[in-house]
Enzyme design. Structure first.
Site, mmCIF file in Angstrom:
data_model
loop_
_atom_site.group_PDB
_atom_site.id
_atom_site.type_symbol
_atom_site.label_atom_id
_atom_site.label_comp_id
_atom_site.label_asym_id
_atom_site.label_seq_id
_atom_site.Cartn_x
_atom_site.Cartn_y
_atom_site.Cartn_z
ATOM 1 N N THR A 145 0.844 -1.190 0.000
ATOM 2 C CA THR A 145 0.000 0.000 0.000
ATOM 3 C C THR A 145 0.874 1.231 0.000
ATOM 4 O O THR A 145 1.926 1.240 0.645
ATOM 5 C CB THR A 145 -0.866 0.022 1.282
ATOM 6 O OG1 THR A 145 -1.739 -1.100 1.246
ATOM 7 C CG2 THR A 145 -1.694 1.291 1.413
ATOM 8 N N ARG B 16 -13.635 -8.541 -0.593
ATOM 9 C CA ARG B 16 -12.745 -8.398 0.570
ATOM 10 C C ARG B 16 -12.263 -6.929 0.673
ATOM 11 O O ARG B 16 -11.873 -6.312 -0.299
ATOM 12 C CB ARG B 16 -11.533 -9.320 0.414
ATOM 13 C CG ARG B 16 -10.520 -9.243 1.550
ATOM 14 C CD ARG B 16 -9.380 -8.288 1.249
ATOM 15 N NE ARG B 16 -8.328 -8.336 2.274
ATOM 16 C CZ ARG B 16 -7.307 -7.495 2.326
ATOM 17 N NH1 ARG B 16 -7.173 -6.536 1.449
ATOM 18 N NH2 ARG B 16 -6.405 -7.593 3.272
HETATM 19 N N1 ASP Z 1 -2.775 -3.521 3.632
HETATM 20 C C1 ASP Z 1 -3.158 -3.891 2.290
HETATM 21 C C2 ASP Z 1 -4.406 -4.735 2.361
HETATM 22 O O1 ASP Z 1 -4.517 -5.587 3.231
HETATM 23 C C3 ASP Z 1 -2.081 -4.608 1.536
HETATM 24 C C4 ASP Z 1 -0.666 -4.170 1.832
HETATM 25 O O2 ASP Z 1 -0.444 -3.032 2.185
HETATM 26 O O3 ASP Z 1 0.252 -4.993 1.719
HETATM 27 O O4 ASP Z 1 -5.254 -4.600 1.533
#
Ligand code: ASP
Length: 330
Positions: free
Chosen positions: A189, A217
Protein backbone atom coordinates in the site's frame (compact mmCIF):
# COMPACT_ATOMS: atom_id res chain seq x y z
CA UNK A 1 10.20 3.49 -11.32
CA UNK A 2 12.19 4.10 -8.18
CA UNK A 3 14.66 1.34 -7.53
CA UNK A 4 16.45 0.12 -4.49
CA UNK A 5 19.58 1.86 -5.77
CA UNK A 6 18.54 4.80 -3.65
CA UNK A 7 18.33 2.62 -0.62
CA UNK A 8 20.27 3.93 2.34
CA UNK A 9 21.65 1.47 4.82
CA UNK A 10 21.87 4.10 7.46
CA UNK A 11 23.53 3.17 10.69
CA UNK A 12 22.90 6.70 11.87
CA UNK A 13 19.20 6.04 11.61
CA UNK A 14 19.34 2.47 12.86
CA UNK A 15 16.17 1.91 14.81
CA UNK A 16 14.26 3.91 12.26
CA UNK A 17 13.83 6.94 14.47
CA UNK A 18 14.34 10.14 12.59
CA UNK A 19 14.71 13.27 14.72
CA UNK A 20 14.21 16.75 13.42
CA UNK A 21 17.22 19.04 13.36
CA UNK A 22 15.20 21.80 15.01
CA UNK A 23 14.02 19.48 17.77
CA UNK A 24 10.66 18.62 19.24
CA UNK A 25 8.52 21.24 20.84
CA UNK A 26 9.58 24.24 18.77
CA UNK A 27 6.98 26.26 16.87
CA UNK A 28 6.15 24.88 13.43
CA UNK A 29 8.22 26.40 10.67
CA UNK A 30 8.65 25.60 7.02
CA UNK A 31 11.86 23.77 7.96
CA UNK A 32 9.63 21.38 9.89
CA UNK A 33 7.63 20.37 6.82
CA UNK A 34 8.02 16.69 6.13
CA UNK A 35 6.39 13.94 4.07
CA UNK A 36 6.87 10.23 4.70
CA UNK A 37 5.58 7.30 2.68
CA UNK A 38 5.66 3.53 2.68
CA UNK A 39 7.92 1.48 0.40
CA UNK A 40 10.44 2.42 -2.27
CA UNK A 41 7.70 3.89 -4.45
CA UNK A 42 7.08 6.29 -1.56
CA UNK A 43 9.98 8.36 -2.89
CA UNK A 44 7.94 9.28 -5.97
CA UNK A 45 4.84 9.94 -3.89
CA UNK A 46 6.80 12.21 -1.53
CA UNK A 47 8.24 14.12 -4.45
CA UNK A 48 4.73 14.69 -5.79
CA UNK A 49 3.53 15.87 -2.37
CA UNK A 50 6.50 18.04 -1.48
CA UNK A 51 5.92 20.93 -3.97
CA UNK A 52 2.42 21.30 -2.55
CA UNK A 53 3.95 22.06 0.84
CA UNK A 54 6.72 24.30 -0.48
CA UNK A 55 4.13 26.37 -2.36
CA UNK A 56 2.38 26.96 0.96
CA UNK A 57 -0.28 24.26 0.57
CA UNK A 58 -1.70 22.21 3.41
CA UNK A 59 -0.89 18.68 4.50
CA UNK A 60 -4.23 17.35 3.16
CA UNK A 61 -3.54 18.60 -0.38
CA UNK A 62 -0.01 17.23 -0.13
CA UNK A 63 -1.02 13.68 0.80
CA UNK A 64 -3.72 13.64 -1.88
CA UNK A 65 -1.13 14.71 -4.49
CA UNK A 66 1.25 11.98 -3.33
CA UNK A 67 -1.43 9.30 -3.41
CA UNK A 68 -2.65 10.44 -6.83
CA UNK A 69 0.89 10.08 -8.14
CA UNK A 70 0.96 6.48 -6.94
CA UNK A 71 -2.47 5.74 -8.39
CA UNK A 72 -1.78 7.32 -11.75
CA UNK A 73 1.92 7.20 -12.52
CA UNK A 74 3.35 4.28 -10.63
CA UNK A 75 2.65 1.08 -12.47
CA UNK A 76 3.23 -1.80 -10.10
CA UNK A 77 1.06 -4.71 -9.07
CA UNK A 78 -0.29 -3.34 -5.81
CA UNK A 79 -1.50 0.26 -6.12
CA UNK A 80 -3.82 1.99 -8.56
CA UNK A 81 -4.35 1.31 -12.23
CA UNK A 82 -1.78 -1.48 -12.58
CA UNK A 83 -2.89 -3.38 -9.48
CA UNK A 84 -3.54 -7.12 -9.55
CA UNK A 85 -7.18 -8.20 -9.41
CA UNK A 86 -9.16 -10.37 -7.02
CA UNK A 87 -9.86 -14.11 -7.33
CA UNK A 88 -12.47 -13.44 -9.99
CA UNK A 89 -10.22 -11.23 -12.10
CA UNK A 90 -11.80 -7.93 -11.00
CA UNK A 91 -9.56 -5.04 -9.93
CA UNK A 92 -10.97 -3.30 -6.85
CA UNK A 93 -9.31 -0.34 -5.15
CA UNK A 94 -9.36 0.87 -1.53
CA UNK A 95 -8.33 4.33 -0.28
CA UNK A 96 -8.71 6.70 2.65
CA UNK A 97 -7.72 10.22 3.59
CA UNK A 98 -7.74 11.97 6.97
CA UNK A 99 -6.74 15.27 8.48
CA UNK A 100 -5.62 16.01 12.00
CA UNK A 101 -9.01 17.30 13.10
CA UNK A 102 -10.67 13.93 12.62
CA UNK A 103 -12.18 14.70 9.22
CA UNK A 104 -11.92 11.60 7.05
CA UNK A 105 -13.30 9.82 4.02
CA UNK A 106 -12.77 6.44 2.41
CA UNK A 107 -13.82 4.17 -0.42
CA UNK A 108 -13.56 0.40 -0.60
CA UNK A 109 -13.92 -2.17 -3.37
CA UNK A 110 -14.17 0.62 -5.91
CA UNK A 111 -14.04 -0.45 -9.56
CA UNK A 112 -13.05 1.43 -12.74
CA UNK A 113 -12.16 4.76 -11.14
CA UNK A 114 -8.51 5.78 -11.43
CA UNK A 115 -8.17 8.00 -8.36
CA UNK A 116 -9.86 6.44 -5.32
CA UNK A 117 -8.04 8.82 -2.94
CA UNK A 118 -9.80 11.79 -4.54
CA UNK A 119 -13.14 10.00 -4.30
CA UNK A 120 -12.33 9.39 -0.62
CA UNK A 121 -11.70 13.11 -0.21
CA UNK A 122 -15.02 13.87 -1.91
CA UNK A 123 -16.75 11.48 0.52
CA UNK A 124 -15.14 13.44 3.36
CA UNK A 125 -15.98 16.88 2.03
CA UNK A 126 -19.29 16.40 0.26
CA UNK A 127 -21.21 13.78 2.20
CA UNK A 128 -22.22 13.25 5.84
CA UNK A 129 -20.53 9.81 5.61
CA UNK A 130 -17.05 8.39 6.04
CA UNK A 131 -16.97 5.20 3.95
CA UNK A 132 -18.64 4.24 0.67
CA UNK A 133 -18.18 0.78 -0.84
CA UNK A 134 -18.53 -1.03 -4.16
CA UNK A 135 -21.28 0.07 -6.55
CA UNK A 136 -22.35 2.88 -4.23
CA UNK A 137 -18.83 4.29 -4.16
CA UNK A 138 -18.64 4.11 -7.94
CA UNK A 139 -22.06 5.72 -8.36
CA UNK A 140 -21.00 8.57 -6.07
CA UNK A 141 -17.70 8.97 -7.95
CA UNK A 142 -19.47 9.26 -11.30
CA UNK A 143 -21.93 11.77 -9.84
CA UNK A 144 -18.93 13.80 -8.71
CA UNK A 145 -17.52 13.85 -12.23
CA UNK A 146 -14.92 11.07 -11.98
CA UNK A 147 -14.72 9.12 -15.21
CA UNK A 148 -15.21 5.38 -15.43
CA UNK A 149 -12.42 3.59 -17.24
CA UNK A 150 -11.23 0.00 -17.53
CA UNK A 151 -8.12 -0.19 -15.36
CA UNK A 152 -7.03 -3.82 -15.49
CA UNK A 153 -3.82 -3.97 -17.55
CA UNK A 154 -3.00 -6.83 -19.94
CA UNK A 155 -0.05 -7.71 -17.67
CA UNK A 156 -2.30 -7.95 -14.60
CA UNK A 157 -4.83 -10.02 -16.53
CA UNK A 158 -2.09 -12.39 -17.66
CA UNK A 159 -0.77 -12.67 -14.09
CA UNK A 160 -4.29 -13.54 -12.93
CA UNK A 161 -4.60 -16.21 -15.64
CA UNK A 162 -1.33 -17.74 -14.47
CA UNK A 163 -2.41 -17.58 -10.83
CA UNK A 164 -5.77 -19.18 -11.68
CA UNK A 165 -4.03 -22.43 -12.68
CA UNK A 166 -3.25 -23.25 -9.05
CA UNK A 167 -5.54 -20.59 -7.52
CA UNK A 168 -3.76 -20.61 -4.16
CA UNK A 169 -4.19 -17.51 -2.01
CA UNK A 170 -0.84 -16.92 -0.40
CA UNK A 171 0.30 -13.43 0.66
CA UNK A 172 4.03 -13.08 0.05
CA UNK A 173 6.51 -11.25 2.22
CA UNK A 174 7.98 -8.65 -0.10
CA UNK A 175 11.57 -9.14 1.06
CA UNK A 176 11.34 -12.51 -0.65
CA UNK A 177 10.64 -10.89 -4.01
CA UNK A 178 14.32 -11.08 -4.91
CA UNK A 179 14.14 -14.85 -4.59
CA UNK A 180 11.30 -14.93 -7.10
CA UNK A 181 12.80 -13.43 -10.24
CA UNK A 182 10.20 -11.85 -12.47
CA UNK A 183 7.62 -11.98 -9.73
CA UNK A 184 5.76 -8.91 -8.61
CA UNK A 185 4.67 -8.21 -5.05
CA UNK A 186 1.19 -9.52 -4.40
CA UNK A 187 0.33 -6.84 -1.87
CA UNK A 188 1.53 -3.39 -0.71
CA UNK A 189 0.00 0.00 0.00
CA UNK A 190 1.06 3.57 -0.48
CA UNK A 191 0.58 5.12 2.95
CA UNK A 192 1.61 8.77 3.10
CA UNK A 193 1.76 11.22 6.03
CA UNK A 194 2.55 14.93 5.83
CA UNK A 195 3.29 17.77 8.24
CA UNK A 196 2.79 21.23 6.79
CA UNK A 197 4.30 24.62 7.63
CA UNK A 198 1.44 25.34 10.05
CA UNK A 199 2.20 22.14 11.97
CA UNK A 200 -0.91 20.38 10.69
CA UNK A 201 -0.87 16.69 9.87
CA UNK A 202 -2.74 14.64 7.28
CA UNK A 203 -2.51 11.15 5.84
CA UNK A 204 -3.76 9.00 2.98
CA UNK A 205 -3.66 5.35 1.91
CA UNK A 206 -4.27 3.82 -1.47
CA UNK A 207 -4.03 0.21 -2.63
CA UNK A 208 -5.47 -2.53 -4.80
CA UNK A 209 -5.31 -4.68 -1.67
CA UNK A 210 -4.27 -8.31 -1.58
CA UNK A 211 -3.91 -9.84 -5.04
CA UNK A 212 -6.30 -12.77 -5.57
CA UNK A 213 -8.45 -11.82 -2.54
CA UNK A 214 -12.08 -12.93 -2.43
CA UNK A 215 -14.32 -10.56 -4.37
CA UNK A 216 -15.67 -8.08 -1.83
CA UNK A 217 -12.75 -8.40 0.57
CA UNK A 218 -11.81 -5.06 2.13
CA UNK A 219 -8.44 -4.52 3.78
CA UNK A 220 -7.21 -2.05 6.35
CA UNK A 221 -6.38 0.84 4.04
CA UNK A 222 -9.91 2.32 3.83
CA UNK A 223 -10.66 1.55 7.48
CA UNK A 224 -9.89 4.63 9.54
CA UNK A 225 -7.98 3.55 12.63
CA UNK A 226 -6.65 0.40 10.95
CA UNK A 227 -4.65 1.50 7.88
CA UNK A 228 -4.55 5.19 8.74
CA UNK A 229 -5.07 7.48 11.69
CA UNK A 230 -4.23 11.16 12.20
CA UNK A 231 -4.61 13.41 15.21
CA UNK A 232 -3.09 16.89 15.29
CA UNK A 233 -2.74 16.64 19.07
CA UNK A 234 -0.34 13.71 18.75
CA UNK A 235 0.72 12.45 15.35
CA UNK A 236 -0.19 10.18 12.47
CA UNK A 237 0.28 6.54 11.53
CA UNK A 238 -0.24 4.36 8.51
CA UNK A 239 0.23 0.69 7.72
CA UNK A 240 1.03 -1.79 5.00
CA UNK A 241 0.97 -5.57 4.96
CA UNK A 242 -1.79 -8.10 5.48
CA UNK A 243 -4.67 -5.82 6.38
CA UNK A 244 -6.63 -8.33 8.44
CA UNK A 245 -3.95 -7.97 11.15
CA UNK A 246 -4.30 -4.18 11.21
CA UNK A 247 -8.08 -4.40 11.45
CA UNK A 248 -7.87 -6.95 14.29
CA UNK A 249 -5.68 -4.57 16.27
CA UNK A 250 -7.11 -1.15 15.25
CA UNK A 251 -3.46 -0.73 14.54
CA UNK A 252 -2.92 2.80 13.26
CA UNK A 253 -5.13 4.13 16.03
CA UNK A 254 -3.08 2.05 18.45
CA UNK A 255 0.18 3.56 17.19
CA UNK A 256 -1.18 7.09 17.61
CA UNK A 257 -2.51 6.31 21.09
CA UNK A 258 0.88 4.87 22.10
CA UNK A 259 2.51 8.11 20.93
CA UNK A 260 -0.08 9.98 23.01
CA UNK A 261 1.13 8.01 26.02
CA UNK A 262 4.67 9.25 25.37
CA UNK A 263 6.23 6.66 23.06
CA UNK A 264 8.40 7.88 20.21
CA UNK A 265 7.05 7.03 16.73
CA UNK A 266 9.45 4.09 16.45
CA UNK A 267 8.62 2.77 19.93
CA UNK A 268 4.90 3.06 19.17
CA UNK A 269 5.28 1.17 15.88
CA UNK A 270 7.37 -1.53 17.58
CA UNK A 271 4.85 -1.98 20.38
CA UNK A 272 2.00 -2.28 17.87
CA UNK A 273 3.98 -4.91 15.95
CA UNK A 274 4.60 -6.79 19.21
CA UNK A 275 0.84 -6.74 19.82
CA UNK A 276 0.30 -8.40 16.42
CA UNK A 277 2.83 -11.10 17.33
CA UNK A 278 1.27 -11.72 20.76
CA UNK A 279 -2.21 -12.09 19.27
CA UNK A 280 -1.18 -14.49 16.49
CA UNK A 281 2.33 -15.80 17.12
CA UNK A 282 2.22 -18.54 14.49
CA UNK A 283 0.58 -16.51 11.73
CA UNK A 284 2.97 -13.62 12.31
CA UNK A 285 5.87 -15.78 11.12
CA UNK A 286 4.50 -16.03 7.61
CA UNK A 287 2.95 -12.66 6.87
CA UNK A 288 4.18 -9.10 6.69
CA UNK A 289 2.88 -6.16 8.75
CA UNK A 290 4.53 -2.72 8.70
CA UNK A 291 3.83 0.56 10.49
CA UNK A 292 5.06 4.07 9.73
CA UNK A 293 4.41 7.00 12.07
CA UNK A 294 5.21 10.67 12.46
CA UNK A 295 4.51 12.74 15.55
CA UNK A 296 3.40 16.35 15.58
CA UNK A 297 7.02 17.45 16.02
CA UNK A 298 7.90 15.71 12.76
CA UNK A 299 9.82 12.81 14.30
CA UNK A 300 9.46 9.69 12.19
CA UNK A 301 9.59 6.02 13.12
CA UNK A 302 8.74 2.66 11.58
CA UNK A 303 8.77 -1.02 12.47
CA UNK A 304 7.83 -4.23 10.66
CA UNK A 305 7.20 -7.86 11.41
CA UNK A 306 9.67 -9.02 8.75
CA UNK A 307 12.81 -7.65 7.21
CA UNK A 308 12.37 -5.64 4.02
CA UNK A 309 10.08 -2.76 4.91
CA UNK A 310 11.50 0.48 3.52
CA UNK A 311 10.01 3.93 3.83
CA UNK A 312 10.69 7.24 2.15
CA UNK A 313 11.32 10.53 3.96
CA UNK A 314 11.24 13.92 2.28
CA UNK A 315 11.99 17.29 3.86
CA UNK A 316 13.89 20.50 3.18
CA UNK A 317 17.18 18.68 3.60
CA UNK A 318 16.63 15.71 1.30
CA UNK A 319 13.80 14.71 -0.97
CA UNK A 320 14.69 11.12 -1.80
CA UNK A 321 15.78 9.42 1.43
CA UNK A 322 14.81 5.77 1.68
CA UNK A 323 15.31 4.01 5.00
CA UNK A 324 14.88 0.46 6.20
CA UNK A 325 12.71 -0.27 9.21
CA UNK A 326 13.82 -2.65 11.92
CA UNK A 327 11.79 -5.81 12.24
CA UNK A 328 10.93 -8.62 14.63
CA UNK A 329 12.05 -11.34 12.22
CA UNK A 330 15.24 -10.98 10.19
N1 ASP B 1 -2.77 -3.52 3.63
C1 ASP B 1 -3.16 -3.89 2.29
C2 ASP B 1 -4.41 -4.73 2.36
O1 ASP B 1 -4.52 -5.59 3.23
C3 ASP B 1 -2.08 -4.61 1.54
C4 ASP B 1 -0.67 -4.17 1.83
O2 ASP B 1 -0.44 -3.03 2.18
O3 ASP B 1 0.25 -4.99 1.72
O4 ASP B 1 -5.25 -4.60 1.53
Amino acid sequence: MTTRRRFLHSTLLAGSALVLPNGAGAAPTSSRMRVVSTWDFGVGANQAAWPVLTRGGGALDAVEAGARWAEGTLCNSTVGRCGYPDRDGTLTLDASIMDGDGRCGAVAALEDIAHPVSVARAVMEKTPHVLLVGDGAQQFAVEQGFEKEALLTPEAKQAWREWSKAAKYQPQINAERAKRPGNRDNHDTLGILALDADGRLAGACTTSGMAWKLHGRVGDSPIVGAGLYVDNEVGAATASGVGEEMIRNAASFLVVELMRQGRSPMEACREAIERVVRKRPEASKTLQVCFLAMNKAGEVGAFALHHGFVYAVCDAGKQDALLEARSVYA
